[in-house]
Design a protein around this motif. Sequence first.
Motif, short mmCIF file in Angstrom:
data_model
loop_
_atom_site.label_atom_id
_atom_site.label_comp_id
_atom_site.label_asym_id
_atom_site.label_seq_id
_atom_site.Cartn_x
_atom_site.Cartn_y
_atom_site.Cartn_z
N THR A 344 0.54 -1.52 0.27
CA THR A 344 -0.13 0.20 -0.41
C THR A 344 0.85 1.72 -0.48
N LEU A 345 0.37 2.55 0.20
CA LEU A 345 1.44 3.63 -0.06
C LEU A 345 1.32 4.12 1.13
N GLN A 346 2.83 3.78 1.64
CA GLN A 346 3.71 4.37 2.67
C GLN A 346 4.62 5.14 2.31
N GLY A 347 5.25 6.06 3.14
CA GLY A 347 6.42 7.15 2.89
C GLY A 347 7.12 7.35 4.14
N ILE A 348 7.34 8.01 3.83
CA ILE A 348 8.99 9.01 4.99
C ILE A 348 9.16 10.67 4.65
N LEU A 361 9.30 11.39 0.55
CA LEU A 361 9.54 10.08 -0.15
C LEU A 361 8.09 9.03 0.09
N PHE A 362 7.97 8.83 -1.11
CA PHE A 362 6.77 7.91 -1.09
C PHE A 362 6.43 6.90 -2.12
N GLY A 363 5.44 5.79 -1.99
CA GLY A 363 5.50 5.47 -3.57
C GLY A 363 4.18 3.77 -2.81
#
Length: 877
Positions: A344-348, A361-363
């Motif tokens: 699923t969509l995750q990020g920092i 940063l995500f994706g």
Amino acid sequence: MVQRRTVLPAALAAILTTTLLSGTPATAATSTLTVDLGASTGAFHGGAAGSLYGVYGDGVPSDNALAGFYPKTLATKAQDGPQHPGADALEVAKPFVAAGGRDVYVYLTDIYRGFPYQRAQGQAGVDDYRAKLTTQVEQVLASGQRDHVVYVPFNEPEGNWYGTGQYSYDNVSWLTDPRHFFAEWKQAHDLIKRLDPRARIAGPNTSVLYDQVKGFLQYCRANDCLPDVITWHELSSPGSVRSNVDRYRGWERELGIGPLPVNLDEYAYRYHLSVPGQMIQWMSAIEDSKVDADLAYWNIDGNLDDSVAEANKGNGQWWLFNAYGQLTGNTVRVTPPSPGQQYTLQGIATLDRAKRQSRTLFGGSSGAADVHFTHVDRKLFGRRVHVTVQEIPWTGQLGDSPAPRRKLDTELAVAPDGSLTLPFTDLQEMSAYQVILSPGGSGTTDGTPVPWRHTYEAEDAAHTGTGWSRNGPEGNPGNVGKFATSGDYNVGGLRTGSDVKLSFDVDVPQDGRYDLSVFSNTYNKYPSVTAQGPTNVFLRVDGEDPRQLILPVSYEWVVWDHTDTRVPLTAGRHTITLAAADPDLGTTRGDAIIDKIDLTRVDPATDGQAVHEAEYADLAGAAIRYDVRGSSGPGAVALRPGASATFWVHAGHDGYASVGFDRTGRGTARVDVNGQPAVTLGTRNTVPLFLSAGLNRIVVTGTAGEFLLDGVRTAPSSVPAPARLEAESGVLTGAAQRSSDFSFASGQVVTAVGDGPGNALTLRVTAKQAGRHVLVVRYSNAEESIPTHYNPDPVARHADIAVNGRPAQRVLFPTTFHRNQFRDLAVPVDLRAGTNTIAFTAQELPDWDGRTFNQFGQRSKYAPDIDYVLVTPLVGN
């Protein structure tokens, strides 16, 4: 200084809705990733940038590839261990630390052959290991690398010496009865500490965080043998990282120990590796947990675990780690649509208040999503922010990738409540994305259109002929042991004796030239491949303009690379064919599978050009200025003496590029290219510089006054590279010989250089000027040692290169997977004006003790097979 109009690009409508222009949320996004810039979660840790067996030796991967990965930890084998070729702890420690790495975790068990490790059962095995431990620690103490070494005395003990297998202590798992494992742990711990009281020891290094690890901690607390670092492996799902770290931290609190550093010294599986959209999910979990971690070693060593192709070419995963390593300041709270869930969509995200910059940063998902920022501080950023959006696409395990693609560069207003929403409509699941926020108002934005590009899956292409196959599904969430593939499927049939033809129906928006990238794979040990190596196939557009494409070989099926060419197309529909036979050109030899083709329109106004903003560079002691009117991007960088800006620049080939340094002010600066001093910038600010194919590190350092740097531009250069020196034209001595048995070489190839300095190749080179030059050696190397389990074990050959009789420099040449597949490696040398001699020799290298030799063919006796050499001054005229 490059001037640009501050306008919204035409492609904006495809990315952002008009509601974004006022900073209000979009109305119809399917999911939202929220970045709260007002909620700090601590200093950026960077712990995901670790690698198991990721460094083979000095130069594999290249210094550029290693430093630009921003490595933190490295797990690798015991010095002289026979587990795999290369990656010997004390040989890789020096280049790893020089590249900015901190700790080398030494798998001491890899002093044994095989997996499970082939050790005698019972006390005999324990005694033998104690002797080997003693040697290892003594070597570390004498190496000068002690402060960077962490000893790992056991690896997955539940499946090795304290499991139920052939080489276990007594065929009883420690998970059932831990007494013998605990006793040997205590003995190994105390032995290492006795030999080196300052030693750091890591463990228990289990394959998962078993509940029994709590009992291990209890035993170690009671018997004064706690590890200095806690290690275990997370291989299946990033969703378990946060929960397992939390569970372990709970044991610490309950037992009254720690908190101890944690290193997940093997993480991710084949399906995840190389894919930015997958790796960002692991990164976010590791960063949230503030632990260290090392990418798992499933394939070949020396490529930062599927981040690097050849020695110096980064794929999409490398560029993701490059962006990750440049995060600075504090991490902030990121709330994804599905917290903690994989695929699923995750990020920092980080906020660096000193730089007045935020990076996200995500994706991990496809389709539409909002990235919603809250608490965007107007006192820090102003009422308008400069927004840059980049895409980091998947380019295959072995596919060279250019720098991240620009998707958007504009200025937007921050809403009165401090919010800003970026609605994305066409996210790609395999890609990762970066958003950079900076103060707006003074600089300019990049208004050039984003190039049109489209992907066409091979499984959707029409086909004729016999022998066609649809293969898959390949790697997927239900089978993470297989390799990632675009669209999950690929097709076969382009092989020796086949008449298969694939037909891709494409539709392009306007007349022009288009970059065509064919994602393919050929297995180097497949019977129909071994004779020739790379597979030749035939391309046509609408039945015309026939050309041959050479598809590279790799170490296994479904390991993707890409072959690139350019085609002219008119607006509208066309048919692009890939065929195993062409009436004008011949027939295919080999066997290839095809994943997809990508088409990208070439903008003639910007073809071959790139702009690298100084305010986005890796800065050391430099200050960002956001008050420079008309600057490219949001600002510029002030470089006082000693301050520097480091740029990571991609080049498509070895050769000169016109490199421009946009600046103002009266200061001066020095430019280093790939660790070599190049030029001093004063009044001359555009110079032809030699750039290596793949990754280049350009460092601009202030030397006097204040050098105000806006950015670095690269463009094609009119300075030609000098003619190449064919290896067969050199002087051969001893057993070295010329061979015509290489169909993809330029003329003959020199082989059998090595097995002693008497078997040598010497070339004569005329240099117009004295100074730093670059040798580009065209070579092949297919040597392998016999593996004991799932990892292929290619061997990096080496050459000792001596210029004009001076002491030789040793250069490692990584595998090319087949003797008929050639690659280039750039080597810096100093030449004198006039005639120079360059001699290539090699001989088998001994173990660390200088007396014994590896008995499993893991240290080559030979230099690579050499086709030709280019000799080029670092700075062109």
